[in-house]
Design a protein around this motif. Structure first.
Motif, PDB file in Angstrom:
ATOM      1  N   GLN A 170      -1.871  11.415  -9.214  1.00 36.99           N
ATOM      2  CA  GLN A 170      -2.425  10.092  -9.532  1.00 36.99           C
ATOM      3  C   GLN A 170      -1.702   9.056  -8.679  1.00 36.99           C
ATOM      4  N   MET A 171      -2.480   8.339  -7.855  1.00 41.22           N
ATOM      5  CA  MET A 171      -1.867   7.403  -6.912  1.00 41.22           C
ATOM      6  C   MET A 171      -2.613   6.075  -6.935  1.00 41.22           C
ATOM      7  N   LYS A 172      -1.984   5.069  -6.362  1.00 37.49           N
ATOM      8  CA  LYS A 172      -2.699   3.810  -6.173  1.00 37.49           C
ATOM      9  C   LYS A 172      -3.699   4.020  -5.041  1.00 37.49           C
ATOM     10  N   LEU A 173      -4.970   4.023  -5.381  1.00 40.62           N
ATOM     11  CA  LEU A 173      -6.046   4.211  -4.405  1.00 40.62           C
ATOM     12  C   LEU A 173      -7.090   3.156  -4.734  1.00 40.62           C
ATOM     13  N   VAL A 272      -5.663  -5.888  -1.449  1.00 39.10           N
ATOM     14  CA  VAL A 272      -5.076  -6.096  -2.781  1.00 39.10           C
ATOM     15  C   VAL A 272      -3.657  -5.510  -2.822  1.00 39.10           C
ATOM     16  N   GLY A 273      -3.043  -5.422  -1.644  1.00 42.50           N
ATOM     17  CA  GLY A 273      -1.677  -4.908  -1.565  1.00 42.50           C
ATOM     18  C   GLY A 273      -1.641  -3.398  -1.390  1.00 42.50           C
ATOM     19  N   TYR A 274      -0.478  -2.907  -1.051  1.00 45.08           N
ATOM     20  CA  TYR A 274      -0.284  -1.478  -0.819  1.00 45.08           C
ATOM     21  C   TYR A 274       0.535  -0.851  -1.949  1.00 45.08           C
ATOM     22  N   ALA A 275       0.458   0.458  -2.035  1.00 46.59           N
ATOM     23  CA  ALA A 275       1.288   1.195  -2.999  1.00 46.59           C
ATOM     24  C   ALA A 275       2.760   0.969  -2.651  1.00 46.59           C
ATOM     25  N   SER A 276       3.603   0.872  -3.673  1.00 53.29           N
ATOM     26  CA  SER A 276       5.022   0.698  -3.375  1.00 53.29           C
ATOM     27  C   SER A 276       5.640   2.051  -3.004  1.00 53.29           C
ATOM     28  N   ASP A 277       6.738   1.974  -2.258  1.00 54.86           N
ATOM     29  CA  ASP A 277       7.389   3.179  -1.746  1.00 54.86           C
ATOM     30  C   ASP A 277       8.214   3.825  -2.864  1.00 54.86           C
TER      31      ASP A 277
END
Ligand code: A2P
Length: 283
Positions: A170-173, A272-277
């Motif tokens: 499950q990821m920010k997509l 809308v921004g990127y997933a954080s590392d």
């Protein structure tokens, strides 16, 4: 996919309804109970929570009171960042089950691969956690196991000791954030991609290109996003506490985006921004 109850099939054959109801940032208590009930009444059969969301109690209450049988529902929760390692994972799982009031879980995920508390030995901590996950899976306490926010190197490290491969990541997509490297790797390993923040946590509504597409298709921006997610092969997890929007977000099976628009949305880089590392975040 033709309806909310249509399913993706996981690597182990378990079926998972193609849209999940997200509960991140849904406050515990009446708001959570009533929104989960509204989702189930609207036809959602897949509910996504996490210990970190601090609303498992309310999700459990809604499940108990909703009038739909447990076996028709698909319930996911996630291991909190403070609980990595074999022993802690086992105890945390029991805590989650107690809060949810369930006999079994459909899907249990490691929420983050590299929490700050384990940063100097995250591989070892994840190996212990995964051993616990595998035991819970083999004992029938969970029907499927997976990961969240993992990138390729985290999965490769996990696979050094795993005997069961993760079935989900499950990821920010979302529009403009498709995490291609991690996503391609998961696809090659038959790991289903679940998409959190499919509406960019609400920031998508200001994006002009999305407003234009909503006009073009005569659908809401939320519906365009969720449809896009499905057409990309993701399993979207839209969150709402508003019954009308919960319903709206489920009405995405009677239109189709053109392939060029699917690409256009993917290409709205960082809108809308990127997933954080996961390796540098501070919790
Ligand atoms: P609310 O819960 O008040 O409906 P994401 O799923 O990407 O995390 O986005 C969730 C955010 O988007 C929340 O702020 C939610 O607000 C809002 N939202 C969800 N569905 C809709 C919709 N159909 N129209 C407008 N806003 C929505």
């Amino acid at each position: 996919m033709k309806s909310l109850t249509d399913c993706y099939k996981l690597a182990n054959g378990v079926e998972i309804p193609c849209i999940g109801f997200g509960t991140w940032q849904t406050p515990d208590g009446d708001v959570c109970v009533s929104s989960v009930k509204a989702a189930i009444a609207a036809g959602y059969r897949h509910i996504d929570t996490a210990e970190m969301y601090e609303n498992e109690d309310s999700v459990g209450k809604a499940i108990k009171e909703c009038g739909v049988s447990r076996k028709e529902l698909f319930v996911t929760s996630k291991l909190n960042n403070t609980e990595h390692g074999y022993e802690k994972t086992m105890a945390a799982f029991e805590g989650t089950m107690e809060k949810l009031g369930l006999e079994y879980l459909d899907l249990f995920l490691i929420h983050w691969p590299n929490p700050i508390a384990f940063r100097d030995h995250w591989q070892e901590a994840n190996a212990g956690t995964w051993k616990a996950f595998e035991e819970l899976y083999k004992a029938g306490r969970v029907r499927a196991i997976g990961i969240s926010n993992f990138r390729q190197h985290h999965i490769e490290a996990l696979m050094e000791t795993a005997t069961v491969l993760p079935m989900v990541n499950q990821m920010k997509l979302c529009p403009g954030e498709t995490q291609e490297e991690a996503a391609d790797y998961c696809r090659s390993r038959n790991i289903l991609l679940e998409a959190y923040s499919p509406l960019g946590t609400g920031q998508i509504f200001q994006v002009p290109e999305m407003q234009e597409l909503a006009r073009k298709y005569g659908r809401s921006i939320a519906q365009i996003c969720i449809r896009w997610s499905l057409q990309r092969g993701y399993l979207p997890l839209p969150k709402s506490v508003n019954p009308a929007r919960i319903q709206e977000n489920a009405n995405v099976f009677d239109f189709e985006l053109e392939a060029s628009d699917v690409q256009l949305i993917a290409d709205l880089k960082g809108c809308v921004g990127y997933a954080s590392d996961p390796d540098t975040r501070t919790f």
